[in-house]
Design a protein around this motif. Sequence first.
Motif, short mmCIF file in Angstrom:
data_model
loop_
_atom_site.label_atom_id
_atom_site.label_comp_id
_atom_site.label_asym_id
_atom_site.label_seq_id
_atom_site.Cartn_x
_atom_site.Cartn_y
_atom_site.Cartn_z
N ALA A 118 3.14 7.68 -2.57
CA ALA A 118 3.71 7.13 -1.34
C ALA A 118 3.14 7.87 -0.14
O ALA A 118 2.36 8.82 -0.29
CB ALA A 118 5.23 7.23 -1.37
N ALA A 119 3.54 7.44 1.05
CA ALA A 119 3.09 8.11 2.27
C ALA A 119 3.78 9.44 2.47
O ALA A 119 3.30 10.28 3.25
CB ALA A 119 3.32 7.21 3.47
N ARG A 126 4.97 3.01 2.27
CA ARG A 126 6.22 3.24 1.55
C ARG A 126 6.50 4.73 1.49
O ARG A 126 5.59 5.56 1.43
CB ARG A 126 6.16 2.64 0.14
N VAL A 127 7.79 5.07 1.55
CA VAL A 127 8.24 6.45 1.51
C VAL A 127 9.44 6.53 0.57
O VAL A 127 10.14 5.53 0.35
CB VAL A 127 8.62 6.97 2.91
N LEU A 128 9.67 7.71 0.03
CA LEU A 128 10.73 7.87 -0.97
C LEU A 128 11.82 8.82 -0.47
O LEU A 128 11.53 9.85 0.14
CB LEU A 128 10.15 8.42 -2.28
N ALA A 129 13.05 8.46 -0.78
CA ALA A 129 14.20 9.31 -0.44
C ALA A 129 14.30 10.41 -1.50
O ALA A 129 15.13 10.36 -2.40
CB ALA A 129 15.48 8.48 -0.39
N ALA A 130 13.45 11.39 -1.37
CA ALA A 130 13.30 12.43 -2.38
C ALA A 130 14.07 13.69 -2.01
O ALA A 130 14.01 14.15 -0.87
CB ALA A 130 11.82 12.78 -2.55
N LEU A 131 14.78 14.24 -3.00
CA LEU A 131 15.49 15.51 -2.80
C LEU A 131 14.88 16.61 -3.66
O LEU A 131 14.54 17.67 -3.16
CB LEU A 131 16.98 15.33 -3.13
N GLY A 132 14.77 16.38 -4.96
CA GLY A 132 14.28 17.40 -5.88
C GLY A 132 12.76 17.45 -5.96
O GLY A 132 12.06 16.53 -5.52
N PRO A 133 12.23 18.55 -6.52
CA PRO A 133 10.78 18.75 -6.58
C PRO A 133 10.03 17.62 -7.28
O PRO A 133 8.94 17.24 -6.85
CB PRO A 133 10.64 20.08 -7.34
N PRO A 139 0.82 -1.22 0.00
CA PRO A 139 0.00 0.00 0.00
C PRO A 139 0.85 1.27 0.00
O PRO A 139 1.97 1.28 0.52
CB PRO A 139 -0.82 -0.12 1.30
N GLU A 140 0.32 2.31 -0.59
CA GLU A 140 1.05 3.58 -0.66
C GLU A 140 1.39 4.12 0.72
O GLU A 140 2.45 4.74 0.91
CB GLU A 140 0.24 4.61 -1.44
N THR A 172 10.70 14.35 -7.58
CA THR A 172 10.55 13.15 -6.77
C THR A 172 9.75 13.43 -5.51
O THR A 172 9.05 12.55 -5.00
CB THR A 172 11.93 12.57 -6.42
N LEU A 173 9.81 14.65 -4.99
CA LEU A 173 8.95 15.02 -3.87
C LEU A 173 7.48 14.94 -4.27
O LEU A 173 6.65 14.46 -3.50
CB LEU A 173 9.30 16.41 -3.36
N ARG A 174 7.17 15.39 -5.48
CA ARG A 174 5.78 15.28 -5.94
C ARG A 174 5.37 13.82 -6.07
O ARG A 174 4.22 13.46 -5.77
CB ARG A 174 5.61 16.03 -7.26
N LEU A 175 6.29 12.99 -6.51
CA LEU A 175 6.00 11.56 -6.60
C LEU A 175 5.76 10.98 -5.21
O LEU A 175 4.89 10.13 -5.02
CB LEU A 175 7.16 10.85 -7.29
N SER A 176 6.52 11.45 -4.21
CA SER A 176 6.32 11.02 -2.83
C SER A 176 4.93 11.39 -2.33
O SER A 176 4.31 10.66 -1.57
CB SER A 176 7.36 11.68 -1.91
N ARG A 177 4.47 12.53 -2.77
CA ARG A 177 3.14 13.00 -2.40
C ARG A 177 2.04 12.16 -3.06
O ARG A 177 1.04 11.82 -2.43
CB ARG A 177 2.99 14.47 -2.83
#
Length: 299
Positions: free
Chosen positions: A165-166, A148-155, A144-145, A157-162
């Motif tokens: 992912a959680a 999971r969390v993402l090691a995001a730095l740039g905008p 489930p979303e 991948t941060l949007r993808l985390s939003r």
Amino acid sequence: MSDGTASPKEDGTASLKETAGRYGIWSVGLRSEDPARRDAVNAAAAELERLGYGALWLGSNSTADHAAPLLDATSTVVVGTSIQSIWQQEAAEAGAAYGRLAEAHPGRFVLGLGVSHAPRVERYNRPYSTLVAYLDGLDEAGVPENRRVLAALGPKTLRLSRDRAAGAIPYLVTPEHTAEARETLGADPFLAPELKVVLETDPDRARTQARAALAMYLKLPNYTKNFLRLGFTESDVADGGSDKLIDAVFAWGDESRVRARIDAFRTAGADHVALQLVDDGPRDGLPLEGWRRLAAILA
């Protein structure tokens, strides 16, 4: 330490904001594969739980297999990978491993994912699109979303985390990055930056220890590019890092200074701060005394 940590719901539906608390420990030592160290690692995990840390983040390309014994050794603390490289394990395999832990320990395992770094991955290519495809694979595998969390730095991948992912677990960042990340994520997603802590009051000794820990990361373009994006200069990321850079990405000094630096991340929008203790011991050590001191600072 009273950090607001809640026990996971039996069905595993509680959010990370509910279960991970305000502070966790990021450690390479806790993911040790050495059988001779297993009892010591398990005992350390149990003590960290008693000290009030809400989550344990396992560094250095960790997987569910590294998290399993720590979950068995504890009862409430969240255990997360920080990170599992998407090049390390196929999504179907990661999904199956997640499923086993989710069944045994509902709501306590979180799959932290990242794209790693080109110098470290022989077949590194199109990392963002590969990450998107990996998330598709996790969907098919039933992860489930909200686990999971993402090691995001740039905008991007941060949007993808939003959206997929959680939330995000950015590594080697500043409070300014945390504020930008919160703006990108919005109010609801989980945001848990990592912060390195040096419990040393002498500036020269503290920065020397910090530079020793930072050296490996200054060879990785994902981090140096992010520093430049945040307003640091080429000279800041050269020769081991400037004092300005060191002071921005490390919390060092006496108790009040360290606490103030941690609080700066919370004020900037972090729900949780993953604290990595840096000292003059081995990187994969278990610095129990330092973790105890840090818990007292956070109490």
